[in-house]
Design a protein around this motif. Structure first.
Motif, PDB file in Angstrom:
ATOM      1  N   MET A   1      21.827 -62.672 -64.111  1.00 36.75           N
ATOM      2  CA  MET A   1      21.534 -63.772 -65.027  1.00 36.75           C
ATOM      3  C   MET A   1      20.038 -63.843 -65.331  1.00 36.75           C
ATOM      4  O   MET A   1      19.223 -63.229 -64.659  1.00 36.75           O
TER       5      MET A   1
ATOM      6  N   LYS B 287      25.241 -56.794 -68.064  1.00 38.31           N
ATOM      7  CA  LYS B 287      26.052 -57.999 -68.317  1.00 38.31           C
ATOM      8  C   LYS B 287      27.515 -57.811 -67.918  1.00 38.31           C
ATOM      9  O   LYS B 287      28.438 -58.078 -68.690  1.00 38.31           O
TER      10      LYS B 287
ATOM     11  N   ASP C  86      22.707 -70.201 -64.962  1.00 41.47           N
ATOM     12  CA  ASP C  86      21.596 -69.758 -64.126  1.00 41.47           C
ATOM     13  C   ASP C  86      21.757 -70.271 -62.696  1.00 41.47           C
ATOM     14  O   ASP C  86      22.000 -71.459 -62.500  1.00 41.47           O
TER      15      ASP C  86
ATOM     16  N   LYS D 179      26.297 -58.128 -62.760  1.00 39.72           N
ATOM     17  CA  LYS D 179      25.976 -59.266 -63.624  1.00 39.72           C
ATOM     18  C   LYS D 179      24.681 -59.905 -63.125  1.00 39.72           C
ATOM     19  O   LYS D 179      24.658 -60.467 -62.038  1.00 39.72           O
TER      20      LYS D 179
ATOM     21  N   LEU E  94      19.381 -55.960 -66.652  1.00 34.54           N
ATOM     22  CA  LEU E  94      19.669 -57.217 -67.341  1.00 34.54           C
ATOM     23  C   LEU E  94      20.714 -57.035 -68.435  1.00 34.54           C
ATOM     24  O   LEU E  94      21.421 -57.975 -68.795  1.00 34.54           O
ATOM     25  N   ASN E  95      20.775 -55.800 -68.971  1.00 29.10           N
ATOM     26  CA  ASN E  95      21.654 -55.594 -70.126  1.00 29.10           C
ATOM     27  C   ASN E  95      23.054 -55.113 -69.791  1.00 29.10           C
ATOM     28  O   ASN E  95      23.880 -54.954 -70.679  1.00 29.10           O
TER      29      ASN E  95
ATOM     30  N   SER F 183      16.263 -63.904 -67.422  1.00 30.07           N
ATOM     31  CA  SER F 183      15.490 -62.907 -68.156  1.00 30.07           C
ATOM     32  C   SER F 183      14.403 -62.343 -67.268  1.00 30.07           C
ATOM     33  O   SER F 183      14.214 -62.755 -66.128  1.00 30.07           O
TER      34      SER F 183
ATOM     35  N   THR G 133      28.899 -60.092 -59.305  1.00 30.06           N
ATOM     36  CA  THR G 133      27.560 -60.548 -58.945  1.00 30.06           C
ATOM     37  C   THR G 133      26.879 -59.524 -58.032  1.00 30.06           C
ATOM     38  O   THR G 133      27.533 -58.673 -57.431  1.00 30.06           O
TER      39      THR G 133
ATOM     40  N   ASP H 225      28.587 -67.998 -65.905  1.00 25.82           N
ATOM     41  CA  ASP H 225      27.485 -67.720 -66.834  1.00 25.82           C
ATOM     42  C   ASP H 225      26.374 -68.759 -66.847  1.00 25.82           C
ATOM     43  O   ASP H 225      25.753 -69.003 -67.880  1.00 25.82           O
TER      44      ASP H 225
ATOM     45  N   LYS I  17      30.649 -58.023 -64.717  1.00 26.80           N
ATOM     46  CA  LYS I  17      31.440 -59.133 -64.191  1.00 26.80           C
ATOM     47  C   LYS I  17      31.168 -59.448 -62.731  1.00 26.80           C
ATOM     48  O   LYS I  17      31.497 -60.523 -62.263  1.00 26.80           O
TER      49      LYS I  17
ATOM     50  N   ASP J 264      28.846 -52.595 -64.014  1.00 27.62           N
ATOM     51  CA  ASP J 264      29.511 -53.893 -63.980  1.00 27.62           C
ATOM     52  C   ASP J 264      28.713 -55.004 -63.301  1.00 27.62           C
ATOM     53  O   ASP J 264      29.236 -56.072 -63.030  1.00 27.62           O
TER      54      ASP J 264
END
Lengths: 250, 640
Positions: free
Chosen positions: B546, B496, A50, B544, B493-494, B548, B500, A48, B498, B542
């Motif tokens: 990171m 979130k 960046d 993920k 983005l939402n 914004s 990558t 978690d 598990k 699923d």
């Protein structure tokens, strides 16, 4: 291999930035340096955090996008390669590696290890071309060029515009970059018409962008991944001098 | 939708000349009233943007890199073809045309290919005038080398960096127009959708990658020069950033996608060394001029390059020379790749993984001396040594095929316009010139032909019919697309989840390489389709991502691209499934000759597959552009 990495993190151009320390383990000597960074970034995202931002694209040493200052040297410890061509076999188990962005006034940091190199584009826009339009040009073999001259031009033209020369220079001078383009076109017959205005305009833009003066120490040549010679700087100085003494600009 | 390729009437050698005369022109004084958007700044994009600006149009040019000079055209090594016949060896426009059609295994459009061959000479003239330092003979004239799929020497080159030099030439022309104020350059800006008003392309929505801002840009026409989609396979020789997003989103807005399954697997790449691998490095095909490809006659597992030097000649199988005596090591890419795979499938592969064959320069060095070889390939040898740790002057290279180029792309007519009026696709982004297999040194030729010498003419024919009036980006159509783009980003983005983004990308790549790579069969493709659909579902539940939206966010950029790769991957599989013949790089195991060569089914598949998007999760509709061969007789390709 297990390694400790001290990496420059900076949220954006306004942020002050600082070093963060990370550990990576099970690094294969066959990985490239950037693949090792990929591993670190996967690790960061999985916990978690960046991921570290760095520029890269072709990963074969030709696009000029990658730009890391590794252990105090642009593109790392090996000569004549870019960061993406650097492999982990150049390091040893247990090493601590320090990674920073290019540092120069004319290359502001955008985020982490990413810098803004658009100043280079503006220098080329000031004259790094032959002013011809598409079409209406002579047959290619009507401009004979000796093999020697073609090779000389090619040696200069291999510059990838990465900016390592600027990063290595204590004055953050862009002389090697600018002189490579000036030289390429100064030795070729196609470049003769605009020979004087080209060097004048490119040098003026280089100065205006905030690059420093040449130190004559040759750090640029030593770190250049394409081994561009500082002879080009000598040639540019000569070109500049010749242009200036006959210049109409005061 | 009815496909109209708009091929001009008349004999093939006169089509382009007549068409240039018949097209409408825009008065020089009126050109400044038109705005053109060019997305991409590689060979095709930069040359088109510069040429438009020289003509007087206002141009906005976009690239996702920090400078237009970084585009992946820069990595092309070997050269650029042109029918100059400088070597007096029998080359001609017709021969280049013929070689390209045959090399493409008769799945490209005759008229386009002929035009490509016709303008090829002008490209060399143009580049030399710009100061591109091509290789020279001692007398000062241009040097040529030979390349796969041709028996004449028509390839112009600048050491092993031809793409770099040509791109820097186009970049210099582009830079001149930026200085003139005729091109506005938007770097680190990525197109995320095309905007249609009254069914015409009138602009794009893009994301400023530094600030994250979603920006609209309006124009009278939009040109996509966004390259190929080889990164669907995760591992390819493409740059890390190369992606299909612009083309794919245009496809979803109504641009048909041509021959998506036609991908080129390049025979001479450095083999994969492990799971960490992020990309594959190509060694120029020009190496096959002097390098000899071989494996041991009897399987020798884990044979190293150093040990290989001790193997006597009569224990080596120079399989390309043996099977194809007339073309030898210079057979086209698809043939060379497939034969390397076959050698490895027979267990004769070398190196730690057994997925490699040798490319040996010992004989060439003995014949010409080390210096001559170094002058030709020095930088490639250095690059090889840097990556593998082996010195190719002393021992053979190990090579294995890798995804390199995509012949498929947006379907375009003779004017290079997609099925969306006002939306063009040039360079690798379109499907048009290479059929089912591209010949070496033809990608640079096509990119620059499209950009310098085709689209500057054809776009005028369209713009001449358009009112000058500009459309404001406040128009509701722009607002609607902006809202959709933002919604998609927010969705990513939402989630979130598990896993990558890279994890999904690698999973997709494995499916594609396994089932839709060098050889394909019905069962495998059906299995792949199911796997991709599952992967897509999982991705949207699923993944993920990171960070914004309102900052430099490379995981978000990647997520956007991988989402599109997954969808395109499924279409590639559909296309490969439907085309139950073998042709060029598309090898269907069900369709081969007794000797194991690709077997076309001309009576069933002599067409371009153009796929029409019919809505999310709906099957795409296949449209066919029948290919008429009036000048070339279709034969089973033979390089024996």
């Amino acid at each position: 291999m297990n390694l400790t990495l001290k990496v420059w993190r900076q949220k954006n151009s306004a942020d002050k930035g600082g070093f963060e320390t990370y550990q990576v383990s099970n690094i294969s000597p066959d990985m490239s340096f950037l693949e090792m960074f990929d591993v670190l970034n996967e690790q960061l995202v999985n916990s978690d955090q960046d991921p570290i931002h760095f520029d890269h694209d072709c990963r074969e040493g030709i696009c000029g996008m990658c730009s890391l200052y590794i252990n105090g040297k642009p593109h790392g410890p090996k000569d004549a390669i870019t960061t993406c061509q650097l492999h982990m076999r150049s390091f040893s188990d247990g090493d601590t590696i320090v990674v920073e962005p290019w540092r120069a006034k004319a290359f502001p940091v955008v985020k982490d290890l990413v810098v803004d190199r658009t100043a280079f584009d503006r220098i080329i826009q000031a004259g790094g071309y032959v002013s011809i339009n598409t079409g209406g040009v002579p047959d290619a073999n009507e401009i004979p060029i000796s093999k020697e001259v073609a090779n000389e031009a090619m040696d200069a033209a291999t510059c990838i515009g990465c900016g390592a020369c600027v990063a290595a220079c204590k004055n953050a001078s862009a002389m090697l970059f600018v002189s490579a383009k000036v030289s390429q076109l100064a030795v070729l017959p196609q470049g003769q018409v605009e020979r004087k205005s080209r060097v004048e305009n490119m040098v003026a833009t280089m100065d205006a962008e905030g690059f420093g003066a040449c130190t004559n120490t040759g750090a640029c040549e030593a770190v250049c991944p394409k081994e561009i010679s500082i002879t080009n700087i000598a040639r540019m100085n000569r070109e500049y001098f010749q242009a200036k003494i006959s210049s109409k600009k005061i | 939708m009815k496909l109209n390729s708009k091929i001009p009437e008349g004999p093939i050698a006169e089509k382009w000349t007549k068409h240039k005369f018949n097209m409408k022109l825009v008065n020089p004084a009126n050109k400044r009233k038109y705005d053109i958007i060019v997305v991409g700044s590689g060979l095709a994009g930069a040359s088109a943007a510069a040429s438009f600006a020289e003509l007087g149009y206002n141009v906005k040019c976009f690239c996702f890199q920090d400078s237009p000079r970084r585009a992946h055209s820069i990595a092309a090594q070997g050269g650029i073809n042109a029918a100059k016949n400088y070597q007096n060896d029998g080359d001609s426009v017709y021969r280049l045309f013929y070689d390209t059609i045959k090399g493409g295994d008769y799945r490209s459009r005759e008229a386009n290919v002929y035009r490509l061959a016709e303008v090829s000479s002008s490209i060399i003239d143009q580049c030399v005038a710009q100061g591109v330092p091509f290789a020279r003979e001692y007398g000062g004239l241009l040097d040529n080398r030979s390349f796969g799929g041709a028996q004449v020497s028509r390839t112009f080159y600048a050491r092993g960096q031809t793409g770099q030099q040509l791109l820097l030439g186009a970049y210099s022309a582009l830079s001149r127009q930026v200085a003139n104020g005729k091109v506005k350059m938007y770097t680190r800006t990525e197109m995320l959708d095309v905007v249609l008003i009254d069914d015409k392309a009138r602009g794009i929505v893009a994301r400023n990658l530094i600030t994250g801002e979603i920006e609209s840009h309006s124009a009278h026409a939009v040109v996509l020069a966004t390259g190929g989609y080889g990164n669907v396979f995760f591992l390819s020789t493409n740059a890390m950033g190369s992606n299909c997003t612009a083309a794919w989103r245009a496809h979803k807005k109504g641009a048909l996608f041509g021959n998506p399954c036609f991908t080129q697997i390049h025979p001479t790449c450095i083999p994969v060394s492990g799971d960490h691998q992020s990309k594959l490095t190509l060694m120029s095909e020009s190496l096959r001029n002097d390098g000899r490809v071989w494996v041991p006659k009897v399987a020798r597992p884990k044979l190293t390059a150093r040990e290989a030097t001790k193997i006597p000649n009569d224990e080596r199988d120079y399989f390309l020379e043996r099977k194809y005596p007339s073309f030898g090591n210079l057979v086209p890419r698809d043939v060379a790749s497939r034969n390397a795979k076959m050698a490895c499938d027979e267990g004769k592969g070398v190196g730690a993984t057994g997925l490699a064959v040798f490319l040996d320069f010992a004989d060439a060095i003995k014949r010409d001396g080390k210096e001559v070889i170094a002058a030709k390939y020095g930088n490639l040898f250095d690059m090889y040594e840097q990556i593998t740790g082996d010195n190719p002057y002393e021992m053979p290279m190990m090579i294995y095929p890798a995804v390199h180029y995509t012949m498929g792309g947006l379907w375009v007519d003779y004017n290079l316009m997609t099925t969306i009026p006002g939306l063009y696709a040039i360079g690798e982004a379109n499907f048009s010139d290479h059929g089912a297999n591209r010949l070496g040194a033809s990608a640079l030729m096509q990119g620059l032909a499209d950009g310098y010498f085709v689209i500057p003419y054809t776009i005028g024919d369209y713009l001449a019919t358009m009112p000058y009036e500009k459309i404001s980006t406040d128009h509701e159509a722009f607002k609607e697309v902006e809202a959709n783009v933002k919604a998609k980003i927010n969705q990513l983005l939402n989630i979130k989840g598990k896993r990558t983004v890279d994890d999904f990308h690698k999973a997709l790549g494995k499916i594609m390489w396994e089932y839709c790579g060098m050889s394909r069969n019905e069962d495998g493709l059906k299995l792949a389709k199911g796997k991709i659909q599952e992967l897509k579902k999982e991705f949207w539940q699923d993944v993920k991502v990171m960070g914004s939206q309102d900052e430099l966010n490379m995981s978000l950029e990647k997520a956007n691209r991988v989402a599109d790769f997954i969808e395109l991957g499924e279409l590639m599989v559909d296309d490969a499934l439907h085309r139950s013949e073998s042709c060029g790089g598309h090898f269907r195991e069900e369709s081969q000759t007794p000797e194991g060569e690709a077997k076309r089914k001309d009576d069933e598949f002599s067409f371009v597959s153009a796929w029409e998007f019919k809505g999310e999760d709906q099957p795409e509709l296949l449209q066919k552009e029948e290919l008429a061969f009036e000048n070339v007789k279709l034969t089973q390709r033979s390089y024996k």
